[in-house]
Write a protein that holds these residues in place. Structure first.
Motif, PDB file in Angstrom:
ATOM      1  N   LEU A   9       0.893  -1.183  -0.156  1.00  0.00           N
ATOM      2  CA  LEU A   9      -0.084   0.037   0.017  1.00  0.00           C
ATOM      3  C   LEU A   9       0.814   1.391   0.079  1.00  0.00           C
ATOM      4  O   LEU A   9       0.585   2.259  -0.692  1.00  0.00           O
ATOM      5  N   SER A  10       1.934   1.330   0.757  1.00  0.00           N
ATOM      6  CA  SER A  10       2.869   2.477   0.724  1.00  0.00           C
ATOM      7  C   SER A  10       3.413   2.627  -0.648  1.00  0.00           C
ATOM      8  O   SER A  10       3.584   3.721  -1.073  1.00  0.00           O
ATOM      9  N   GLY A  11       3.945   1.452  -1.281  1.00  0.00           N
ATOM     10  CA  GLY A  11       4.453   1.897  -2.628  1.00  0.00           C
ATOM     11  C   GLY A  11       3.456   2.270  -3.749  1.00  0.00           C
ATOM     12  O   GLY A  11       3.803   3.057  -4.314  1.00  0.00           O
ATOM     13  N   LEU A  12       2.163   1.686  -3.308  1.00  0.00           N
ATOM     14  CA  LEU A  12       1.166   2.034  -4.308  1.00  0.00           C
ATOM     15  C   LEU A  12       0.811   3.658  -4.091  1.00  0.00           C
ATOM     16  O   LEU A  12       0.724   4.415  -4.980  1.00  0.00           O
ATOM     17  N   PHE A  13       0.549   3.935  -2.960  1.00  0.00           N
ATOM     18  CA  PHE A  13       0.245   5.397  -2.649  1.00  0.00           C
ATOM     19  C   PHE A  13       1.389   6.276  -3.358  1.00  0.00           C
ATOM     20  O   PHE A  13       1.329   7.383  -3.578  1.00  0.00           O
ATOM     21  N   GLY A  14       2.842   5.737  -3.029  1.00  0.00           N
ATOM     22  CA  GLY A  14       3.818   6.580  -3.324  1.00  0.00           C
ATOM     23  C   GLY A  14       3.812   6.689  -4.825  1.00  0.00           C
ATOM     24  O   GLY A  14       4.128   8.011  -5.388  1.00  0.00           O
ATOM     25  N   TYR A  17       0.823   9.149  -5.757  1.00  0.00           N
ATOM     26  CA  TYR A  17       0.981  10.605  -5.454  1.00  0.00           C
ATOM     27  C   TYR A  17       1.764  11.370  -6.563  1.00  0.00           C
ATOM     28  O   TYR A  17       1.595  12.344  -6.844  1.00  0.00           O
ATOM     29  N   PHE A  18       2.963  10.328  -6.822  1.00  0.00           N
ATOM     30  CA  PHE A  18       3.754  10.699  -7.843  1.00  0.00           C
ATOM     31  C   PHE A  18       3.181  11.157  -9.011  1.00  0.00           C
ATOM     32  O   PHE A  18       3.478  12.389  -9.566  1.00  0.00           O
ATOM     33  N   ILE A  19       2.083  10.245  -9.544  1.00  0.00           N
ATOM     34  CA  ILE A  19       1.515  10.685 -10.790  1.00  0.00           C
ATOM     35  C   ILE A  19       0.573  11.784 -10.726  1.00  0.00           C
ATOM     36  O   ILE A  19       0.400  12.761 -11.521  1.00  0.00           O
ATOM     37  N   PHE A  86      12.422   6.325  -4.063  1.00  0.00           N
ATOM     38  CA  PHE A  86      13.022   6.440  -5.349  1.00  0.00           C
ATOM     39  C   PHE A  86      11.995   7.449  -6.050  1.00  0.00           C
ATOM     40  O   PHE A  86      12.278   8.449  -6.802  1.00  0.00           O
ATOM     41  N   ASN A  87      10.652   7.438  -5.896  1.00  0.00           N
ATOM     42  CA  ASN A  87       9.542   8.067  -6.666  1.00  0.00           C
ATOM     43  C   ASN A  87       9.855   9.499  -6.081  1.00  0.00           C
ATOM     44  O   ASN A  87       9.386  10.400  -6.800  1.00  0.00           O
ATOM     45  N   SER A 212       0.695  11.291  -0.227  1.00  0.00           N
ATOM     46  CA  SER A 212       2.085  11.446   0.345  1.00  0.00           C
ATOM     47  C   SER A 212       2.214  11.461   1.895  1.00  0.00           C
ATOM     48  O   SER A 212       3.078  10.627   2.237  1.00  0.00           O
ATOM     49  N   ILE A 213       1.317  12.037   2.327  1.00  0.00           N
ATOM     50  CA  ILE A 213       1.218  11.857   4.074  1.00  0.00           C
ATOM     51  C   ILE A 213       0.731  10.441   4.465  1.00  0.00           C
ATOM     52  O   ILE A 213       1.322  10.175   5.370  1.00  0.00           O
TER      53      ILE A 213
END
Length: 282
Positions: A9-14, A17-19, A86-87, A212-213
């Motif tokens: 989920l953290s990676g998905l959110f990252g 939000y990057f997109i 990295f994102n 992001s938060i």
């Protein structure tokens, strides 16, 4: 199962939000291009954004790639690693590039085929922020250079380290975020309209701030230590401050000035009205 789901989920959110945040850089430049004008907006926002994202890229790059900075961070924060992903680095680099493109529309309107606009001169307020941030970072770097333990991998908390210089750079992004929206809010108020200012970028920015938060909160929870937030305050406060300003713009667009076409004589600058009149006369 939960232990495996939260990292996912953290990676998905990252990346989401990057997109969202990455896409938020496009609407304003596209709107300017479609109108062949930057009227109704001010150069202050994209210009100071260039400084902010330069600082954000530099600090994220250091937190993610520098062994020295990561070691000093770990020494101060119970052996943990920075929550920069990295994102974050990719987003900062992309954001800086798009800010430079948008800023060029104000400084080089003829190259874009735009009509001449008044808001191509940065205000003293934004220039002051720009100079103050650069001077502040330079001062911290000077102090760090005078510290004999600046390159210490053990990271004594009582000493000035290169980590502190990276923090100073990261705070530039926070200061920029605290101030960069103010000129455009004032311009919208003076025009009694949001014509020329893209609301799409605000909606995307607001969505990215929430994610992001959320990602940072998940990462800190997984580490069992909330210094993941306190150790990277720029990322945490960046999302919160941005969302507050986003709500102000959303209120202006959908509530206060809904359907307003703006005044016949639009103001494009934070400068005084006399300056605008002189620019028109010229």
């Amino acid at each position: 199962m939960a232990a495996g789901f939260l990292p996912f989920l953290s990676g998905l959110f990252g990346w989401v939000y990057f997109i969202c945040w990455s896409l938020s850089f496009y609407p304003q430049s596209i709107l300017n291009f479609s109108r062949r004008s930057t009227s109704g907006t001010t150069v202050d926002f994209p210009l100071i954004n260039c400084l902010g994202f330069s600082a954000y890229l530099a600090s994220n790059f250091a937190f993610y790639y520098s062994p020295l900075i990561r070691a000093q961070y770990g020494a101060r924060h119970h052996g943990l690693t920075p929550t920069v992903a990295f994102n974050d680095v990719t987003f900062a680099a992309h954001g800086l590039l798009l800010c430079l493109v948008t800023t060029s529309q104000y400084f080089f309107p003829r190259a874009w085929g735009f009509s001449p606009s008044i808001g191509t001169r940065p205000s003293r307020f934004i220039l002051g922020i720009f100079v103050g941030c650069v001077a502040g970072v330079a001062l911290v770097v000077f102090v760090v250079l005078g510290s004999p333990e600046r390159s210490n991998y053990e990271g004594a908390s009582s000493s000035w380290l290169w980590l502190d210089a990276v923090y100073a750079v990261s705070y530039v992004k926070l200061i920029v975020t605290l101030t960069k929206y103010t000129p455009q809010l004032i311009v919208n108020y003076r025009n009694q309209s949001t014509v020329g200012w893209s609301i799409s970028q605000i909606l995307l920015d607001f969505s990215g701030g929430i994610l992001s938060i959320s990602q940072q909160g998940i990462d800190s929870y997984l580490q069992g230590d909330w210094s993941g937030i306190t150790g990277n305050p720029a990322k945490f406060y960046l999302g919160n401050v941005s969302m507050i300003y986003d709500l102000m713009f959303i209120t202006q667009h959908y509530v206060l000035y809904r359907g307003a076409e703006g005044k016949a004589e639009e103001t494009d600058s934070l400068l005084g009205s006399s300056t605008d009149e002189e620019a028109r006369a010229a």
